[in-house]
Design an enzyme around this catalytic site. Structure first.
Site, PDB file in Angstrom:
ATOM      1  N   HIS A   8       0.844  -1.458  -0.033  1.00  0.00           N
ATOM      2  CA  HIS A   8      -0.040  -0.066   0.199  1.00  0.00           C
ATOM      3  C   HIS A   8       1.243   1.101   0.050  1.00  0.00           C
ATOM      4  O   HIS A   8       1.654   1.619   1.044  1.00  0.00           O
ATOM      5  CB  HIS A   8      -0.842  -0.028   1.308  1.00  0.00           C
ATOM      6  CG  HIS A   8      -1.801   1.105   1.369  1.00  0.00           C
ATOM      7  ND1 HIS A   8      -1.743   1.839   2.413  1.00  0.00           N
ATOM      8  CD2 HIS A   8      -3.012   1.341   0.638  1.00  0.00           C
ATOM      9  CE1 HIS A   8      -2.874   2.988   2.314  1.00  0.00           C
ATOM     10  NE2 HIS A   8      -3.328   2.518   1.334  1.00  0.00           N
ATOM     11  N   ASP A  37      -1.127   5.469  -6.669  1.00  0.00           N
ATOM     12  CA  ASP A  37      -2.122   6.465  -6.864  1.00  0.00           C
ATOM     13  C   ASP A  37      -1.844   7.673  -7.817  1.00  0.00           C
ATOM     14  O   ASP A  37      -0.567   8.035  -7.801  1.00  0.00           O
ATOM     15  CB  ASP A  37      -2.269   7.103  -5.348  1.00  0.00           C
ATOM     16  CG  ASP A  37      -2.923   6.247  -4.333  1.00  0.00           C
ATOM     17  OD1 ASP A  37      -3.819   5.188  -4.548  1.00  0.00           O
ATOM     18  OD2 ASP A  37      -2.415   5.917  -3.071  1.00  0.00           O
ATOM     19  N   HIS A  50      -0.858  10.137  -3.120  1.00  0.00           N
ATOM     20  CA  HIS A  50      -2.077   9.876  -2.786  1.00  0.00           C
ATOM     21  C   HIS A  50      -3.231  10.872  -2.840  1.00  0.00           C
ATOM     22  O   HIS A  50      -4.305  10.395  -3.274  1.00  0.00           O
ATOM     23  CB  HIS A  50      -2.097   9.164  -1.437  1.00  0.00           C
ATOM     24  CG  HIS A  50      -3.391   8.811  -0.916  1.00  0.00           C
ATOM     25  ND1 HIS A  50      -4.193   9.627   0.086  1.00  0.00           N
ATOM     26  CD2 HIS A  50      -3.876   7.569  -0.935  1.00  0.00           C
ATOM     27  CE1 HIS A  50      -5.294   8.876   0.211  1.00  0.00           C
ATOM     28  NE2 HIS A  50      -5.190   7.573  -0.513  1.00  0.00           N
TER      29      HIS A  50
HETATM   30 CA    CA Z   1      -4.896   3.899  -3.138  1.00  0.00          CA
END
Ligand code: CA
Length: 315
Positions: A8, A37, A50
């Site tokens: 992540h 992202d 992000h």
């Molecule tokens: Ca994400």
């Protein structure tokens, strides 16, 4: 099948999120997928960050003090790539400047910079070429509707960059994720994208998109989703509930319903330093999701810990 480990924002529990060092560390830790992202700069370049804002993870406020919008925030969309490249990235902070995760690396360092989506994909491919171990990518299209309001349609460009790096076929080691259900339908049925798609499911209150998430968690909604996407990425808290009287953990049935619809389930986010309600340890949390719910993958800030856990599984 053991679940796939999605790093992540990289190994973001160890190094500032979305920096190349955090991606390299996640690769070395054995993650199966590295997450990106994706947001657009003023010159329309796609960069890996992000937020649509810069202020929580960079020194933008000290370097460009006059460039905030009336809401007090600094937007990626207001800066050209050359300007973004001058910023230093640091561990995520709250509005008052205190760290979101106080136990994480706090020093700022010139090594931590912003990269474009293309630069990151090139880096990932070079890691694979040098070390031989394949790793997938897991890019998210951030706020496509908001971006259109800002004059840029990021989705076709995003798919173009992926295609440039050979991610085009259904078998490519990539999952494309988005919170916006309408955008995913467009990607699949209008842009005829063959890549594996993941519908992220959040809370309406987060304002990630105009999608209403409640109906998507019901069987009918999941069955309908299966016509477009290959899986869902639900918030971890929607997969279980805690019985008040006993403290016992029960499934909400969401993972089961999704599996019944033929969808893979990749919940987010598994953090050692932010255990969700009801779990006393990280391994207890992993045990419930991996062994009891039989999820197909998971997003984690701590890929080493999850890789260790899933490697013991022979199913
Ligand atoms: Ca994400």
């Amino acid at each position: 099948m053991r679940p796939v480990v999605i790093a992540h924002r990289g190994a973001s529990g160890y190094l500032p999120e979305h920096t190349l060092p955090a991606k390299a560390l996640a690769y070395a830790m054995g993650a199966d997928y590295l997450e990106q992202d994706v947001v657009a700069a003023r010159d329309d370049t796609l960069v890996v960050l992000h937020d649509i804002h810069l202020d929580r993870v960079t020194d933008v406020a000290t370097r460009f003090p006059g460039r905030r919008r009336p809401d007090g925030r600094y937007y990626v969309r207001d800066f050209d790539l050359g300007e973004l490249k001058t910023l230093m990235v640091h561990e995520r902070t709250q509005a008052d400047g205190t760290p979101v995760y106080p136990g994480r690396v706090s020093s700022s360092n010139e090594v931590f910079r912003i990269q474009t989506l293309a630069e990151e994909l090139e880096f990932v491919q070079s890691l694979q070429a040098a070390h031989g171990r394949a790793v997938g990518i897991y890019p998210e299209i951030k706020r496509p509707e908001w971006h259109r309001g800002e004059g840029v349609d990021i989705t076709p460009q995003f798919l173009g960059v992926l295609a440039d790096f050979g991610y085009q076929e259904r078998s490519a080691p990539v999952y494309v994720q988005c919170f916006d259900a309408k955008e995913l339908r467009r990607i699949r049925h209008q842009l005829n994208c063959r890549l594996k798609l993941i519908q992220l499911i959040g809370e309406d209150s987060w304002g990630e998109s105009s999608t209403r998430y409640g109906p998507l968690r019901a069987q009918k909604g999941l069955d309908r989703l299966a016509r477009t996407v290959d899986g869902i990425g639900p918030w971890i808290r929607r997969a279980y509930r805690v019985v008040r009287s006993s403290g016992n953990i029960h499934s909400t049935g969401l993972v089961h319903r999704a599996h019944k619809a033929g969808l893979a389930v990749h919940p987010y986010t598994f953090r050692v330093d932010e255990l969700p309600e009801g779990f006393a340890s990280f391994d207890a949390l992993l045990g419930f999701f991996v062994d009891d719910l039989a999820i197909d993958g998971l997003f984690t800030d701590f890929p080493d810990r999850v890789v260790q856990f899933v490697r013991r599984i022979s199913r």
